[in-house]
Design an enzyme around this catalytic site. Sequence first.
Site, PDB file in Angstrom:
ATOM      1  N   PRO A  81      19.274 -10.532  -9.549  1.00  0.00           N
ATOM      2  CA  PRO A  81      20.162  -9.750 -10.423  1.00  0.00           C
ATOM      3  C   PRO A  81      19.799  -9.896 -11.896  1.00  0.00           C
ATOM      4  O   PRO A  81      19.626 -11.009 -12.402  1.00  0.00           O
ATOM      5  CB  PRO A  81      21.540 -10.332 -10.117  1.00  0.00           C
ATOM      6  CG  PRO A  81      21.432 -10.752  -8.690  1.00  0.00           C
ATOM      7  CD  PRO A  81      20.027 -11.274  -8.530  1.00  0.00           C
ATOM      8  N   CYS A  82      19.697  -8.746 -12.574  1.00  0.00           N
ATOM      9  CA  CYS A  82      19.152  -8.742 -13.933  1.00  0.00           C
ATOM     10  C   CYS A  82      20.211  -8.795 -15.017  1.00  0.00           C
ATOM     11  O   CYS A  82      19.886  -8.951 -16.192  1.00  0.00           O
ATOM     12  CB  CYS A  82      18.285  -7.498 -14.134  1.00  0.00           C
ATOM     13  SG  CYS A  82      19.189  -5.939 -13.921  1.00  0.00           S
ATOM     14  N   GLN A  83      21.477  -8.662 -14.659  1.00  0.00           N
ATOM     15  CA  GLN A  83      22.521  -8.599 -15.695  1.00  0.00           C
ATOM     16  C   GLN A  83      22.522  -9.801 -16.644  1.00  0.00           C
ATOM     17  O   GLN A  83      22.809  -9.642 -17.837  1.00  0.00           O
ATOM     18  CB  GLN A  83      23.899  -8.466 -15.042  1.00  0.00           C
ATOM     19  CG  GLN A  83      24.119  -7.178 -14.283  1.00  0.00           C
ATOM     20  CD  GLN A  83      23.796  -7.340 -12.806  1.00  0.00           C
ATOM     21  OE1 GLN A  83      22.971  -8.171 -12.437  1.00  0.00           O
ATOM     22  NE2 GLN A  83      24.446  -6.555 -11.963  1.00  0.00           N
TER      23      GLN A  83
END
Length: 232
Positions: A81-83
Amino acid sequence: LEPNGIRALSLFAGGGGLDLGFDRAGYTHVASYELIPICKDTLKANRPSWAVFGGPDEGDVTLIDWKAYKGKVDLIHGGPPCQPFSIAGEQKGLDDERNMWGEFNRAVNTIKPKAFVAENVLGLMNPKFEGFVQKYILEQLSDYHIVRFEMPASDYGVPQIRRRVFFVGFKTKKAFSKFTIPEPTHDKSSLDNPKNRNVQDLFATDKPKTMGVREALGLPDIGFDSLAPTIR
């Protein structure tokens, strides 16, 4: 491409972008893991024969004992996940509960595949996260020879401003030495500067042109086209 016999395991599969890419490149799909149930439904609808584990009961990588895959997987790929690192978010990095790099590392270090491919947002190249990259990615995957590089999607025909960072690791130095960063397959020069559309001779290339977003969406030609900041 023809099957190459290399067995690939997918983590954080999402809608299956990397899964389909490796499938089309000839890799053998072993399994996909994704937390969001509808993503599993999408993948199974399009690839009924695939082993896809989705939802909080099956797709949560934090609950998986990866030992079962030892000796059965040659390559692990995924986009944690890149958030936590995105410029569109708060960039909390390690302090963000959505940071799943540790789980990606755990899978790689348990299964010990010949190689891995990890994809993430360009924000991870920000000097702010250099310490994180060194301590929680490179040092945690120290058994691998790793190369890190950026790839803009528009260099490969996608009419979108989407730049991503890739970490590619190999178990042996021999395999690492043979790897080359993929060259662009498309020419986006006329979209970078729309004025160039009338001076094509200056930008002669054998590569196909990256289409603009208007063309991609089937909208009328108004004499101007460009890359989209996002495609909704």
